[in-house]
Design a protein around this motif. Sequence first.
Motif, PDB file in Angstrom:
ATOM      1  N   ILE A  86      36.794 -20.952 -35.620  1.00  0.00           N
ATOM      2  CA  ILE A  86      37.161 -19.605 -36.092  1.00  0.00           C
ATOM      3  C   ILE A  86      38.672 -19.531 -36.370  1.00  0.00           C
ATOM      4  O   ILE A  86      39.409 -18.860 -35.663  1.00  0.00           O
ATOM      5  CB  ILE A  86      36.733 -18.519 -35.087  1.00  0.00           C
ATOM      6  CG1 ILE A  86      37.167 -18.879 -33.655  1.00  0.00           C
ATOM      7  CG2 ILE A  86      35.220 -18.290 -35.155  1.00  0.00           C
ATOM      8  CD1 ILE A  86      37.089 -17.707 -32.703  1.00  0.00           C
ATOM      9  N   PRO A  87      39.137 -20.220 -37.416  1.00  0.00           N
ATOM     10  CA  PRO A  87      40.564 -20.143 -37.750  1.00  0.00           C
ATOM     11  C   PRO A  87      40.945 -18.744 -38.208  1.00  0.00           C
ATOM     12  O   PRO A  87      40.124 -18.012 -38.769  1.00  0.00           O
ATOM     13  CB  PRO A  87      40.705 -21.146 -38.893  1.00  0.00           C
ATOM     14  CG  PRO A  87      39.347 -21.162 -39.538  1.00  0.00           C
ATOM     15  CD  PRO A  87      38.379 -20.997 -38.399  1.00  0.00           C
ATOM     16  N   GLN A  88      42.193 -18.392 -37.962  1.00  0.00           N
ATOM     17  CA  GLN A  88      42.719 -17.090 -38.409  1.00  0.00           C
ATOM     18  C   GLN A  88      43.727 -17.327 -39.521  1.00  0.00           C
ATOM     19  O   GLN A  88      44.563 -18.236 -39.432  1.00  0.00           O
ATOM     20  CB  GLN A  88      43.373 -16.356 -37.239  1.00  0.00           C
ATOM     21  CG  GLN A  88      43.899 -14.958 -37.577  1.00  0.00           C
ATOM     22  CD  GLN A  88      45.319 -14.967 -38.157  1.00  0.00           C
ATOM     23  OE1 GLN A  88      46.151 -15.784 -37.764  1.00  0.00           O
ATOM     24  NE2 GLN A  88      45.586 -14.078 -39.079  1.00  0.00           N
ATOM     25  N   THR A  89      43.640 -16.533 -40.571  1.00  0.00           N
ATOM     26  CA  THR A  89      44.634 -16.572 -41.628  1.00  0.00           C
ATOM     27  C   THR A  89      44.727 -15.194 -42.269  1.00  0.00           C
ATOM     28  O   THR A  89      43.755 -14.435 -42.253  1.00  0.00           O
ATOM     29  CB  THR A  89      44.291 -17.628 -42.704  1.00  0.00           C
ATOM     30  OG1 THR A  89      45.315 -17.615 -43.715  1.00  0.00           O
ATOM     31  CG2 THR A  89      42.953 -17.340 -43.372  1.00  0.00           C
ATOM     32  N   SER A  90      45.879 -14.888 -42.816  1.00  0.00           N
ATOM     33  CA  SER A  90      46.053 -13.637 -43.558  1.00  0.00           C
ATOM     34  C   SER A  90      46.270 -13.914 -45.044  1.00  0.00           C
ATOM     35  O   SER A  90      46.743 -13.058 -45.790  1.00  0.00           O
ATOM     36  CB  SER A  90      47.245 -12.849 -42.990  1.00  0.00           C
ATOM     37  OG  SER A  90      47.006 -12.499 -41.645  1.00  0.00           O
ATOM     38  N   SER A  91      45.917 -15.124 -45.464  1.00  0.00           N
ATOM     39  CA  SER A  91      46.073 -15.547 -46.854  1.00  0.00           C
ATOM     40  C   SER A  91      44.705 -15.796 -47.471  1.00  0.00           C
ATOM     41  O   SER A  91      43.903 -16.563 -46.924  1.00  0.00           O
ATOM     42  CB  SER A  91      46.910 -16.833 -46.926  1.00  0.00           C
ATOM     43  OG  SER A  91      46.690 -17.532 -48.133  1.00  0.00           O
ATOM     44  N   VAL A  92      44.452 -15.165 -48.612  1.00  0.00           N
ATOM     45  CA  VAL A  92      43.168 -15.358 -49.296  1.00  0.00           C
ATOM     46  C   VAL A  92      42.972 -16.822 -49.665  1.00  0.00           C
ATOM     47  O   VAL A  92      41.892 -17.402 -49.480  1.00  0.00           O
ATOM     48  CB  VAL A  92      43.084 -14.457 -50.547  1.00  0.00           C
ATOM     49  CG1 VAL A  92      41.883 -14.847 -51.411  1.00  0.00           C
ATOM     50  CG2 VAL A  92      42.985 -12.988 -50.147  1.00  0.00           C
ATOM     51  N   ALA A  93      44.032 -17.472 -50.160  1.00  0.00           N
ATOM     52  CA  ALA A  93      43.925 -18.878 -50.561  1.00  0.00           C
ATOM     53  C   ALA A  93      43.595 -19.764 -49.365  1.00  0.00           C
ATOM     54  O   ALA A  93      42.736 -20.653 -49.445  1.00  0.00           O
ATOM     55  CB  ALA A  93      45.218 -19.337 -51.228  1.00  0.00           C
ATOM     56  N   ILE A 103      42.948  -7.209 -44.745  1.00  0.00           N
ATOM     57  CA  ILE A 103      41.622  -6.710 -45.117  1.00  0.00           C
ATOM     58  C   ILE A 103      41.085  -7.488 -46.320  1.00  0.00           C
ATOM     59  O   ILE A 103      39.923  -7.910 -46.345  1.00  0.00           O
ATOM     60  CB  ILE A 103      41.684  -5.197 -45.407  1.00  0.00           C
ATOM     61  CG1 ILE A 103      41.879  -4.426 -44.096  1.00  0.00           C
ATOM     62  CG2 ILE A 103      40.416  -4.719 -46.133  1.00  0.00           C
ATOM     63  CD1 ILE A 103      42.163  -2.959 -44.279  1.00  0.00           C
ATOM     64  N   ALA A 104      41.959  -7.710 -47.315  1.00  0.00           N
ATOM     65  CA  ALA A 104      41.547  -8.463 -48.507  1.00  0.00           C
ATOM     66  C   ALA A 104      41.135  -9.886 -48.134  1.00  0.00           C
ATOM     67  O   ALA A 104      40.191 -10.448 -48.722  1.00  0.00           O
ATOM     68  CB  ALA A 104      42.677  -8.491 -49.533  1.00  0.00           C
ATOM     69  N   THR A 105      41.822 -10.477 -47.149  1.00  0.00           N
ATOM     70  CA  THR A 105      41.505 -11.840 -46.728  1.00  0.00           C
ATOM     71  C   THR A 105      40.139 -11.900 -46.063  1.00  0.00           C
ATOM     72  O   THR A 105      39.333 -12.797 -46.345  1.00  0.00           O
ATOM     73  CB  THR A 105      42.593 -12.372 -45.775  1.00  0.00           C
ATOM     74  OG1 THR A 105      43.852 -12.375 -46.460  1.00  0.00           O
ATOM     75  CG2 THR A 105      42.277 -13.774 -45.303  1.00  0.00           C
ATOM     76  N   ILE A 106      39.856 -10.961 -45.165  1.00  0.00           N
ATOM     77  CA  ILE A 106      38.540 -10.925 -44.520  1.00  0.00           C
ATOM     78  C   ILE A 106      37.443 -10.736 -45.574  1.00  0.00           C
ATOM     79  O   ILE A 106      36.415 -11.426 -45.559  1.00  0.00           O
ATOM     80  CB  ILE A 106      38.482  -9.800 -43.470  1.00  0.00           C
ATOM     81  CG1 ILE A 106      39.403 -10.133 -42.288  1.00  0.00           C
ATOM     82  CG2 ILE A 106      37.049  -9.575 -42.985  1.00  0.00           C
ATOM     83  CD1 ILE A 106      39.580  -8.992 -41.303  1.00  0.00           C
ATOM     84  N   GLN A 107      37.670  -9.823 -46.497  1.00  0.00           N
ATOM     85  CA  GLN A 107      36.662  -9.564 -47.533  1.00  0.00           C
ATOM     86  C   GLN A 107      36.472 -10.780 -48.438  1.00  0.00           C
ATOM     87  O   GLN A 107      35.343 -11.097 -48.832  1.00  0.00           O
ATOM     88  CB  GLN A 107      37.059  -8.331 -48.339  1.00  0.00           C
ATOM     89  CG  GLN A 107      36.966  -7.043 -47.519  1.00  0.00           C
ATOM     90  CD  GLN A 107      37.515  -5.821 -48.235  1.00  0.00           C
ATOM     91  OE1 GLN A 107      38.346  -5.941 -49.144  1.00  0.00           O
ATOM     92  NE2 GLN A 107      37.065  -4.640 -47.832  1.00  0.00           N
ATOM     93  N   ALA A 108      37.564 -11.490 -48.729  1.00  0.00           N
ATOM     94  CA  ALA A 108      37.457 -12.707 -49.544  1.00  0.00           C
ATOM     95  C   ALA A 108      36.677 -13.780 -48.796  1.00  0.00           C
ATOM     96  O   ALA A 108      35.899 -14.535 -49.401  1.00  0.00           O
ATOM     97  CB  ALA A 108      38.850 -13.226 -49.907  1.00  0.00           C
ATOM     98  N   GLY A 109      36.873 -13.849 -47.476  1.00  0.00           N
ATOM     99  CA  GLY A 109      36.122 -14.810 -46.681  1.00  0.00           C
ATOM    100  C   GLY A 109      34.630 -14.536 -46.733  1.00  0.00           C
ATOM    101  O   GLY A 109      33.820 -15.447 -46.925  1.00  0.00           O
ATOM    102  N   LEU A 110      34.261 -13.279 -46.585  1.00  0.00           N
ATOM    103  CA  LEU A 110      32.848 -12.917 -46.655  1.00  0.00           C
ATOM    104  C   LEU A 110      32.278 -13.192 -48.046  1.00  0.00           C
ATOM    105  O   LEU A 110      31.159 -13.702 -48.183  1.00  0.00           O
ATOM    106  CB  LEU A 110      32.667 -11.442 -46.281  1.00  0.00           C
ATOM    107  CG  LEU A 110      33.018 -11.069 -44.832  1.00  0.00           C
ATOM    108  CD1 LEU A 110      32.973  -9.560 -44.650  1.00  0.00           C
ATOM    109  CD2 LEU A 110      32.076 -11.759 -43.847  1.00  0.00           C
TER     110      LEU A 110
END
Length: 282
Positions: free
Chosen positions: A238-245, A32-39
Motif C-alpha cells: 500500500i504505497p502512498q503518493t500524492s502524484s498522479v504519475a 483527491i485527484a491522485t486517489i481518483q486516478a488510482g481507482l
Amino acid sequence: MKTVTLAGQTVPAIGIGTWHMGDDPQTRASEIATIQAGLASGARVIDTAEMYGSGRAESLVGEALQGVDRQQVFLISKVLPENASRDRMQRSVEASLQRLGTDYLDLYLYHWRGNVPLAETVSELQRLQDQGLVKAWGVSNFDVADLDELWALPQGPNAQANEDLYHLGSRGLDYAVLPWQRQHQLPLIAYSPVAQGDAWGQHLTTNPVVRQLAEKYQVSIYQILLAWVIRHDQVLAIPQTSSVAHMRQNLAAGDLTLSAADLTALDGQYPAPTHKLPLDVI
C-alpha cells in the motif's frame, strides 16, 4: 496484474496508502485527484486509519470517493489501541464511517497493541462484524508471538489480515512472520513498501543493483521495490503518493515479475535475516 485474496475478495496486489495525506489544505485537491486516478487505473484497496491526521485522511478519502461505486472499492481503516475496547470501539468505527461517507468497512484493523486485553478487542471486532459495520477484521503491527496469542483465542482465527512494515531494507518478517502467515493463510498488508523514499537511510533508491534492474525493465526504482514486496503470494503493498504519475507507476508494478536471478542479486545487497529480529514499527 498480480492479485491477492483479502477477506474473500480478489483485489490487485498494489493498493493506495493514505498516511500523511489530508494534512495540507494546499495539496488536498491533488491528493483527491491522485486517489481518483488510482481507482480509475484499476486500484481497489484504499488503506487509511483514524490516527492519520486525526481523521483528516479518512475525510479526504471520503471526499475522493464521492460519486464512486462503493462496490468497486475495498476500504480499510484502523482503530487506535486506546479505542480498541468494549466501551469505545463502536464510537470509533462510527466516526470513521461518517468521515469516509460509507456505512461499512471492508476490513477494520486493530492498529497496534495497547493496554486493552486482546480477547476484549477481538470480541468487539467480531461484534462489529456481526453487526455489519465491518465486513471483516484484522490486526496490524503484530509479531509472531502476538499472532500466536491471537490464534489461541476462540475467535482469533477469524482475522483476515496482518499489516506490518515491510520493504527491501526491512526484511525481519522474512524470518518468522511471513512463514507463519503463509502457514495460517493470513494475508500480509505491507505498509511503507518503498521505505518512504529512503527515510531511514537504507539507500534503496541509490543502490546500484536496484538501479540496474530499473534500467533493465525500463521502469522506475519504486516499481522495482514494489515488485520485490509482492513477489510472495498473498502480500498486498500500500504505497502512498500524492502524484498522479507516481500512482499510475505504482499500480503498473503489479504487472512486473522479477526473475530468480533478479531476486538473488537483491538478496546480495539486502540479505534475508538468519535469526529473529525485533518487529520494525514506524
